[in-house]
Write a protein that holds these residues in place. Structure first.
Motif, mmCIF file in Angstrom:
data_model
loop_
_atom_site.group_PDB
_atom_site.id
_atom_site.type_symbol
_atom_site.label_atom_id
_atom_site.label_comp_id
_atom_site.label_asym_id
_atom_site.label_seq_id
_atom_site.Cartn_x
_atom_site.Cartn_y
_atom_site.Cartn_z
ATOM 1 N N LYS B 70 -26.877 -94.573 -35.048
ATOM 2 C CA LYS B 70 -26.179 -95.972 -34.831
ATOM 3 C C LYS B 70 -24.479 -95.783 -34.137
ATOM 4 O O LYS B 70 -24.058 -96.530 -33.317
ATOM 5 C CB LYS B 70 -26.408 -96.779 -35.796
ATOM 6 C CG LYS B 70 -27.732 -97.397 -35.911
ATOM 7 C CD LYS B 70 -27.920 -98.351 -37.228
ATOM 8 C CE LYS B 70 -29.289 -98.877 -37.291
ATOM 9 N NZ LYS B 70 -29.467 -99.454 -38.578
ATOM 10 N N SER B 71 -24.057 -94.777 -34.916
ATOM 11 C CA SER B 71 -22.693 -94.566 -34.479
ATOM 12 C C SER B 71 -22.221 -94.538 -33.256
ATOM 13 O O SER B 71 -21.107 -94.683 -32.827
ATOM 14 C CB SER B 71 -22.023 -93.554 -35.617
ATOM 15 O OG SER B 71 -22.406 -92.453 -35.191
ATOM 16 N N PHE B 72 -23.331 -93.733 -32.350
ATOM 17 C CA PHE B 72 -23.067 -93.478 -31.099
ATOM 18 C C PHE B 72 -24.085 -94.333 -30.125
ATOM 19 O O PHE B 72 -23.900 -94.115 -28.835
ATOM 20 C CB PHE B 72 -22.915 -92.087 -30.808
ATOM 21 C CG PHE B 72 -24.194 -91.229 -31.076
ATOM 22 C CD1 PHE B 72 -25.376 -91.234 -30.239
ATOM 23 C CD2 PHE B 72 -24.222 -90.454 -32.191
ATOM 24 C CE1 PHE B 72 -26.295 -90.692 -30.554
ATOM 25 C CE2 PHE B 72 -25.357 -89.710 -32.425
ATOM 26 C CZ PHE B 72 -26.584 -89.961 -31.704
ATOM 27 N N ALA B 73 -24.813 -95.069 -30.766
ATOM 28 C CA ALA B 73 -25.800 -95.921 -29.819
ATOM 29 C C ALA B 73 -25.338 -97.575 -29.838
ATOM 30 O O ALA B 73 -24.907 -97.998 -30.624
ATOM 31 C CB ALA B 73 -27.027 -95.883 -30.653
ATOM 32 N N GLY B 74 -25.632 -98.059 -28.548
ATOM 33 C CA GLY B 74 -25.510 -99.309 -28.228
ATOM 34 C C GLY B 74 -26.360 -100.161 -29.267
ATOM 35 O O GLY B 74 -27.357 -99.787 -29.571
ATOM 36 N N LYS B 75 -25.993 -101.327 -29.618
ATOM 37 C CA LYS B 75 -26.602 -102.191 -30.816
ATOM 38 C C LYS B 75 -27.892 -102.621 -30.259
ATOM 39 O O LYS B 75 -28.927 -102.871 -30.959
ATOM 40 C CB LYS B 75 -25.805 -103.482 -31.048
ATOM 41 C CG LYS B 75 -24.561 -103.140 -31.902
ATOM 42 C CD LYS B 75 -24.072 -104.582 -32.642
ATOM 43 C CE LYS B 75 -23.355 -103.988 -33.761
ATOM 44 N NZ LYS B 75 -22.437 -105.355 -34.287
ATOM 45 N N GLU B 76 -28.181 -102.410 -28.821
ATOM 46 C CA GLU B 76 -29.392 -103.114 -28.453
ATOM 47 C C GLU B 76 -30.363 -101.931 -28.858
ATOM 48 O O GLU B 76 -31.717 -102.033 -28.548
ATOM 49 C CB GLU B 76 -29.391 -103.291 -26.931
ATOM 50 C CG GLU B 76 -29.051 -101.683 -25.982
ATOM 51 C CD GLU B 76 -27.659 -101.635 -25.799
ATOM 52 O OE1 GLU B 76 -27.014 -101.928 -26.896
ATOM 53 O OE2 GLU B 76 -27.055 -100.880 -24.910
ATOM 54 N N HIS B 77 -30.121 -100.801 -29.347
ATOM 55 C CA HIS B 77 -31.108 -99.645 -29.673
ATOM 56 C C HIS B 77 -31.253 -99.617 -31.484
ATOM 57 O O HIS B 77 -32.273 -98.768 -31.617
ATOM 58 C CB HIS B 77 -30.413 -98.338 -29.165
ATOM 59 C CG HIS B 77 -30.324 -98.069 -27.696
ATOM 60 N ND1 HIS B 77 -31.277 -97.987 -26.770
ATOM 61 C CD2 HIS B 77 -29.389 -98.029 -26.683
ATOM 62 C CE1 HIS B 77 -31.095 -97.987 -25.521
ATOM 63 N NE2 HIS B 77 -29.576 -98.064 -25.520
#
Lengths: 134, 134
Positions: B70-77
């Motif tokens: 999550k630290s490098f993923a957009g919130k939509e993921h």
């Protein structure tokens, strides 16, 4: 998955130097969870995607595998089987290019790892590894 | 995935004798596609599920991996990441038992292969492989 392809044998790899995942056709799309685990724990810099000559994935089609799985699966599972991509490949170099491009376009892979991703073909006959330009 | 675990090294395997898949934690749930491809092509009789001592999956939790991704993923993921099971294991022997039971209960694995499925733990210290009763 091919028993003739042991990365530790064809690269000069020292123990604990790399993490090795071996799956059908070296298909990186099925290794995302492994990449996430390894990256979370070890902050990966590099990813080498390696396919190999004389690979089984060049000899079958998605439909051949799906038909076989359907032969022992209840009909209620057929829709799920039809959606599964088993990883048939028509052209070896193009398969590697497709995998590298998939990584570089993936929203759940870090920019650092995308930059450190390369594609290779291991030649079973010669024992050499050839880099694929992407 | 652990570089200390090369099945060809710890079993006396002759080339072309077996197909080897190596993934995080030896988690068979993430190898179903490989099993289907191998079974479709070679009509498998046996499946050996092998986990190993000192395995990374014993040291992290699903939440540790999810937080990192999550630290490098957009919130939509994030919802997708929350649904992903990365394969943390609390107990080595129980992890193997769970994998063997998963195979034996799976509707998309042949009865023959279910009967030929066994679970093992590879001991990194001793180099021995121990069969797990299920």
């Amino acid at each position: 998955m091919d028993p003739r392809c042991i990365p530790e044998k064809f690269f000069d790899i020292k123990e604990t130097e790399v993490l090795v995942t071996r799956i059908t056709g070296g298909n990186v799309r099925n290794a995302l969870q492994d990449i996430h685990v390894a990256d979370a724990l070890f902050d990966l810099d590099e990813l080498a995607i390696i396919h190999h000559t004389d690979c089984g994935t060049l000899t079958w089609t998605e439909e051949i595998i799906r038909s076989k799985v359907k032969s022992f699966a209840g009909k209620e599972h057929w829709a799920e089987i039809d959606k599964t991509v088993y990883g048939a490949v028509a052209d070896l170099d193009e398969g590697v290019r497709g995998d590298v491009k998939w990584v570089r376009a993936h929203p759940l892979i870090t920019e650092k790892l995308k930059k450190g991703t390369q594609g290779f073909v291991f030649d079973i006959e010669s024992g050499k590894v050839r880099k694929i330009d992407v």
